[in-house]
Design a protein around this motif. Structure first.
Motif, PDB file in Angstrom:
ATOM      1  N   ASN A 177       0.807  -1.214   0.000  1.00  0.00           N
ATOM      2  CA  ASN A 177       0.000   0.000   0.000  1.00  0.00           C
ATOM      3  C   ASN A 177       0.842   1.267   0.000  1.00  0.00           C
ATOM      4  O   ASN A 177       0.383   2.336   0.382  1.00  0.00           O
ATOM      5  CB  ASN A 177      -0.959   0.002   1.202  1.00  0.00           C
ATOM      6  CG  ASN A 177      -0.221  -0.178   2.527  1.00  0.00           C
ATOM      7  OD1 ASN A 177       1.007  -0.278   2.548  1.00  0.00           O
ATOM      8  ND2 ASN A 177      -0.964  -0.216   3.609  1.00  0.00           N
ATOM      9  N   GLN A 178       2.096   1.148  -0.426  1.00  0.00           N
ATOM     10  CA  GLN A 178       2.985   2.314  -0.542  1.00  0.00           C
ATOM     11  C   GLN A 178       3.465   2.476  -1.978  1.00  0.00           C
ATOM     12  O   GLN A 178       4.633   2.768  -2.239  1.00  0.00           O
ATOM     13  CB  GLN A 178       4.177   2.177   0.403  1.00  0.00           C
ATOM     14  CG  GLN A 178       3.801   2.301   1.873  1.00  0.00           C
ATOM     15  CD  GLN A 178       5.025   2.236   2.767  1.00  0.00           C
ATOM     16  OE1 GLN A 178       5.568   1.175   3.042  1.00  0.00           O
ATOM     17  NE2 GLN A 178       5.463   3.387   3.233  1.00  0.00           N
ATOM     18  N   GLN A 179       2.547   2.288  -2.922  1.00  0.00           N
ATOM     19  CA  GLN A 179       2.903   2.363  -4.331  1.00  0.00           C
ATOM     20  C   GLN A 179       3.500   3.719  -4.709  1.00  0.00           C
ATOM     21  O   GLN A 179       4.464   3.797  -5.466  1.00  0.00           O
ATOM     22  CB  GLN A 179       1.674   2.073  -5.195  1.00  0.00           C
ATOM     23  CG  GLN A 179       1.108   0.675  -5.041  1.00  0.00           C
ATOM     24  CD  GLN A 179       2.046  -0.395  -5.587  1.00  0.00           C
ATOM     25  OE1 GLN A 179       2.792  -0.159  -6.521  1.00  0.00           O
ATOM     26  NE2 GLN A 179       2.003  -1.570  -4.990  1.00  0.00           N
ATOM     27  N   GLY A 180       2.922   4.799  -4.182  1.00  0.00           N
ATOM     28  CA  GLY A 180       3.427   6.131  -4.501  1.00  0.00           C
ATOM     29  C   GLY A 180       4.848   6.335  -4.016  1.00  0.00           C
ATOM     30  O   GLY A 180       5.711   6.809  -4.757  1.00  0.00           O
ATOM     31  N   ALA A 181       5.107   5.966  -2.758  1.00  0.00           N
ATOM     32  CA  ALA A 181       6.441   6.144  -2.184  1.00  0.00           C
ATOM     33  C   ALA A 181       7.479   5.289  -2.906  1.00  0.00           C
ATOM     34  O   ALA A 181       8.583   5.753  -3.209  1.00  0.00           O
ATOM     35  CB  ALA A 181       6.417   5.793  -0.698  1.00  0.00           C
ATOM     36  N   ILE A 182       7.121   4.017  -3.202  1.00  0.00           N
ATOM     37  CA  ILE A 182       8.055   3.111  -3.881  1.00  0.00           C
ATOM     38  C   ILE A 182       8.385   3.622  -5.279  1.00  0.00           C
ATOM     39  O   ILE A 182       9.551   3.668  -5.693  1.00  0.00           O
ATOM     40  CB  ILE A 182       7.464   1.687  -3.970  1.00  0.00           C
ATOM     41  CG1 ILE A 182       7.317   1.078  -2.574  1.00  0.00           C
ATOM     42  CG2 ILE A 182       8.326   0.799  -4.859  1.00  0.00           C
ATOM     43  CD1 ILE A 182       8.613   0.826  -1.865  1.00  0.00           C
ATOM     44  N   ASN A 183       7.346   4.037  -6.018  1.00  0.00           N
ATOM     45  CA  ASN A 183       7.580   4.537  -7.375  1.00  0.00           C
ATOM     46  C   ASN A 183       8.283   5.890  -7.368  1.00  0.00           C
ATOM     47  O   ASN A 183       9.021   6.218  -8.296  1.00  0.00           O
ATOM     48  CB  ASN A 183       6.255   4.616  -8.135  1.00  0.00           C
ATOM     49  CG  ASN A 183       5.777   3.251  -8.601  1.00  0.00           C
ATOM     50  OD1 ASN A 183       6.364   2.646  -9.489  1.00  0.00           O
ATOM     51  ND2 ASN A 183       4.722   2.747  -7.989  1.00  0.00           N
ATOM     52  N   GLY A 184       8.048   6.675  -6.308  1.00  0.00           N
ATOM     53  CA  GLY A 184       8.794   7.925  -6.169  1.00  0.00           C
ATOM     54  C   GLY A 184      10.273   7.668  -5.966  1.00  0.00           C
ATOM     55  O   GLY A 184      11.124   8.351  -6.547  1.00  0.00           O
ATOM     56  N   LEU A 185      10.614   6.666  -5.141  1.00  0.00           N
ATOM     57  CA  LEU A 185      12.021   6.313  -4.936  1.00  0.00           C
ATOM     58  C   LEU A 185      12.635   5.735  -6.204  1.00  0.00           C
ATOM     59  O   LEU A 185      13.812   5.977  -6.511  1.00  0.00           O
ATOM     60  CB  LEU A 185      12.142   5.312  -3.784  1.00  0.00           C
ATOM     61  CG  LEU A 185      11.958   5.895  -2.384  1.00  0.00           C
ATOM     62  CD1 LEU A 185      11.885   4.780  -1.349  1.00  0.00           C
ATOM     63  CD2 LEU A 185      13.104   6.852  -2.049  1.00  0.00           C
ATOM     64  N   ASN A 186      11.853   4.963  -6.941  1.00  0.00           N
ATOM     65  CA  ASN A 186      12.323   4.452  -8.232  1.00  0.00           C
ATOM     66  C   ASN A 186      12.720   5.621  -9.132  1.00  0.00           C
ATOM     67  O   ASN A 186      13.791   5.617  -9.750  1.00  0.00           O
ATOM     68  CB  ASN A 186      11.214   3.625  -8.887  1.00  0.00           C
ATOM     69  CG  ASN A 186      11.588   3.085 -10.258  1.00  0.00           C
ATOM     70  OD1 ASN A 186      12.758   3.051 -10.634  1.00  0.00           O
ATOM     71  ND2 ASN A 186      10.591   2.678 -11.016  1.00  0.00           N
ATOM     72  N   SER A 187      11.851   6.626  -9.189  1.00  0.00           N
ATOM     73  CA  SER A 187      12.130   7.817  -9.987  1.00  0.00           C
ATOM     74  C   SER A 187      13.338   8.579  -9.452  1.00  0.00           C
ATOM     75  O   SER A 187      14.147   9.107 -10.215  1.00  0.00           O
ATOM     76  CB  SER A 187      10.901   8.726 -10.007  1.00  0.00           C
ATOM     77  OG  SER A 187      11.107   9.856 -10.818  1.00  0.00           O
TER      78      SER A 187
END
Length: 392
Positions: free
Chosen positions: A326-336
């Motif tokens: 449920n932390q898709q935004g944070a994970i994808n933000g770190l990916n970016s």
């Protein structure tokens, strides 16, 4: 369910519009370089500033996406991207170009993680590879159509493609504002992991090893990709139409693989093995480009390299989203964020190396990607051992 799919496709279409706008301007970069009398280093800095802004904004955007919702950030990002392209088309000084690129980086930080998280919210784990393949296909599709259309539009003026890109992004802004709906949390079907802080995510061995790989590989990818059109023009005498054709055909092959074959490839190899394979393949064919004098070999090798790049990206995104809970935004933000670290250094290094020798960026990119392939083998093996020890 049908409404969820419609919303997912609408979110993906916004990503398509952004990269269609980016693709429009690719063929005119060599002319812009000559028109403004920019050095290779300046062109590299122009690309790196985009990545710097994206780097700074991405972690914040990812957290805000989880907290305030995907739609708000997508809408804001589309508006900022429209403004950035308009300013780039009007720019007459180096600082103006840099400022517009910084705005573009902020826009990318808002749109890309939010769209990816939106799609993850709408899909189950087993359907995630196909959905992420569509996300990547939207990016490739933009690059397929963009350069061909951009090469044609450039006949009306070097700056015209930037104004068209601004208009497309503005259309995406209004479309998202009016039609796009925030996914309902109770409809999200994904694994329920406890939320962690950014530091906690970085300490997680599932993510830490991959973020290191993303950082190093992004440097190598951008060292080749960021100034490809300029290198192809000077090293091999490619025209604007040649570059547009090569990128269009390469993107078409990638699009076919992402839409029809990516899910099957992942089911056979798994995301991590596919990631590793793309490193070794791209390193090999970049080296081939560096040492060949045949235009046909350059074109065919470019197809393979770009296809590898376009399979690498959705494989990484799928792997992260499957483990993001449920932390898709944070994970994808770190990916970016980690991608941006490599994107900052890659174009700067490529531009500086290009000023020394037109073939140096090929050599460095091939060596880095080859080294990253071996590094990924080592880190994934080490991560597997750590996870086994934790379970025991």
């Amino acid at each position: 369910m049908k409404n969820n799919k419609s919303m997912m496709y609408l979110a993906i279409s916004n990503l398509f519009l952004v990269f269609l706008g980016v693709g429009l301007v690719v063929p005119v970069l060599p002319q812009l370089k000559e028109e403004m009398n920019f050095s290779g280093t300046t062109m590299g800095m122009m690309i790196s500033i985009f990545a710097i802004a994206q780097l700074i904004a991405s972690p914040i955007a990812g957290i805000l996406s989880d907290k305030f919702g995907r739609k708000r950030l997508i809408v804001l990002g589309m508006l900022i991207f429209s403004i950035s392209e308009l300013l780039f088309g009007l720019a007459q000084s180096t600082n103006a170009f840099f400022f517009s690129r910084a705005l573009g980086g902020i826009a990318a930080a808002l749109v890309m993680p939010s769209v990816t998280a939106f799609v993850a919210d709408m899909t189950t784990i087993d359907k995630r590879p196909r959905a992420m393949g569509l996300v990547s296909a939207a990016i490739s599709g933009g690059f397929i159509i963009g350069p061909g259309v951009g090469g044609f539009i450039a006949h009306f003026g070097t700056r015209v493609p930037f104004f068209v890109a601004s208009g497309l992004a503005l259309f995406g802004f209004f479309l998202s504002l009016i039609v796009l709906k925030e996914p309902k949390k109770h409809e999200i079907n994904q694994m329920d992991f406890p939320k962690e802080s950014i530091l906690g995510i970085l300490k997680n061995p599932v993510f830490s090893s991959l973020f290191i790989i993303i950082l190093v590989s992004s440097f190598g990818l951008q060292a080749f990709e960021s100034i490809y059109s300029i290198m192809a023009t000077i090293n091999f005498g490619f025209t604007t139409n040649d570059i547009a054709l090569v990128i269009t055909v390469s993107g078409s092959l990638a699009l076919i693989c992402q839409v029809f074959l990516f899910d099957w490839i992942v089911s056979k190899l798994g995301e991590m093995r596919l990631i590793q394979l793309t490193f070794f393949v791209s390193a090999t064919f970049i080296a081939v480009i560096a040492f060949t004098t045949s235009h046909l070999v350059v074109v065919l090798s470019t197809f393979v390299v770009f296809l590898s790049f376009d399979l690498f990206r959705p494989a990484v995104t799928t792997y992260l989203s499957k483990n993001g809970g449920n932390q898709q935004g944070a994970i994808n933000g770190l990916n970016s964020t980690f991608t941006s670290f490599g994107n900052i250094l890659g174009p700067l290094a490529a531009g500086s190396l290009f000023d020394l020798n037109h073939f140096y960026p090929y050599y460095v990119s091939a060596m880095i990607l080859l080294g990253t392939g071996f590094l990924s083998l080592f880190l994934t093996n080490m991560t597997s051992k750590k996870l086994l020890l934790k379970k025991s």
